[in-house]
Design a protein around this motif. Structure first.
Motif, PDB file in Angstrom:
ATOM      1  N   UNK A  84       0.913  -0.912  -0.546  1.00  0.00           N
ATOM      2  CA  UNK A  84       0.025   0.106  -0.249  1.00  0.00           C
ATOM      3  C   UNK A  84       1.156   1.567   0.172  1.00  0.00           C
ATOM      4  N   UNK A  85       2.252   0.959   0.948  1.00  0.00           N
ATOM      5  CA  UNK A  85       2.644   2.906   1.123  1.00  0.00           C
ATOM      6  C   UNK A  85       3.654   2.692  -0.230  1.00  0.00           C
ATOM      7  N   UNK A  86       4.459   1.813  -0.894  1.00  0.00           N
ATOM      8  CA  UNK A  86       4.870   1.853  -2.111  1.00  0.00           C
ATOM      9  C   UNK A  86       3.675   2.346  -3.385  1.00  0.00           C
ATOM     10  N   UNK A  87       3.083   1.448  -2.978  1.00  0.00           N
ATOM     11  CA  UNK A  87       1.502   1.931  -4.343  1.00  0.00           C
ATOM     12  C   UNK A  87       1.143   3.457  -4.438  1.00  0.00           C
ATOM     13  N   UNK A  88       1.009   3.886  -3.097  1.00  0.00           N
ATOM     14  CA  UNK A  88       0.473   5.601  -3.011  1.00  0.00           C
ATOM     15  C   UNK A  88       2.044   6.557  -3.499  1.00  0.00           C
ATOM     16  N   UNK A  89       3.030   5.975  -3.457  1.00  0.00           N
ATOM     17  CA  UNK A  89       4.319   6.688  -3.568  1.00  0.00           C
ATOM     18  C   UNK A  89       4.237   6.608  -5.559  1.00  0.00           C
ATOM     19  N   UNK A  90       3.670   5.731  -5.481  1.00  0.00           N
ATOM     20  CA  UNK A  90       3.723   6.058  -7.319  1.00  0.00           C
ATOM     21  C   UNK A  90       2.617   5.942  -8.005  1.00  0.00           C
ATOM     22  N   UNK A  91       1.947   6.273  -7.210  1.00  0.00           N
ATOM     23  CA  UNK A  91       0.447   6.593  -7.617  1.00  0.00           C
ATOM     24  C   UNK A  91      -0.461   5.790  -8.671  1.00  0.00           C
ATOM     25  N   UNK A  92      -0.376   4.431  -7.815  1.00  0.00           N
ATOM     26  CA  UNK A  92      -0.526   3.537  -7.994  1.00  0.00           C
ATOM     27  C   UNK A  92      -2.082   2.654  -6.959  1.00  0.00           C
ATOM     28  N   UNK A  93      -3.520   1.789  -8.173  1.00  0.00           N
ATOM     29  CA  UNK A  93      -4.111   1.535  -6.870  1.00  0.00           C
ATOM     30  C   UNK A  93      -4.153   0.272  -7.191  1.00  0.00           C
ATOM     31  N   UNK A  94      -4.327  -0.516  -6.279  1.00  0.00           N
ATOM     32  CA  UNK A  94      -4.030  -1.570  -5.879  1.00  0.00           C
ATOM     33  C   UNK A  94      -5.516  -2.504  -5.622  1.00  0.00           C
ATOM     34  N   UNK A  95      -5.990  -3.638  -6.241  1.00  0.00           N
ATOM     35  CA  UNK A  95      -6.563  -4.526  -4.832  1.00  0.00           C
ATOM     36  C   UNK A  95      -6.215  -5.877  -4.890  1.00  0.00           C
ATOM     37  N   UNK A  96      -5.760  -5.959  -3.801  1.00  0.00           N
ATOM     38  CA  UNK A  96      -4.903  -6.748  -2.854  1.00  0.00           C
ATOM     39  C   UNK A  96      -5.888  -7.909  -2.094  1.00  0.00           C
ATOM     40  N   UNK A  97      -5.691  -9.420  -2.595  1.00  0.00           N
ATOM     41  CA  UNK A  97      -6.826 -10.597  -2.388  1.00  0.00           C
ATOM     42  C   UNK A  97      -5.553 -11.171  -1.076  1.00  0.00           C
TER      43      UNK A  97
END
Length: 85
Positions: free
Chosen positions: A16-29
């Motif tokens: 979540x932290x790295x995705x936020x820095x990169x401006x990416x949306x993630x779906x985590x399962x």
């Protein structure tokens, strides 16, 4: 997770932290592949799922590594997938 809830917590937080820095949306399962320590791990997994917005699935049997991965993959329709173990 299979007896590894503590690692899952740190992994999800890092994602979540790295995705936020990169401006990416993630779906985590997150998948618990019928851990023998589920009673101990379930509250930890539920807390991180709630905190991160991850979907938390509990397999009703230990279906091995590939079975657990496939169980989680069937829960998403994301066009790009990454599997972390």
């Amino acid at each position: 997770s299979y007896n590894s809830a503590a690692y899952a917590v740190e992994c999800v937080r890092s994602l979540r932290r790295e995705a936020a820095r990169a401006g990416l949306a993630l779906e985590i399962v997150l998948v618990d592949n019928r851990s023998p320590e589920l009673e101990r791990d379930q509250p930890i997994l539920e807390a991180i799922a709630s905190e991160s917005g991850a979907e938390l699935l509990f397999n009703d049997r230990n279906s091995g590594y590939s079975g657990g991965m496939n169980f989680g993959l069937r829960a998403t329709s994301a066009p790009v997938l990454a599997i972390l173990n």
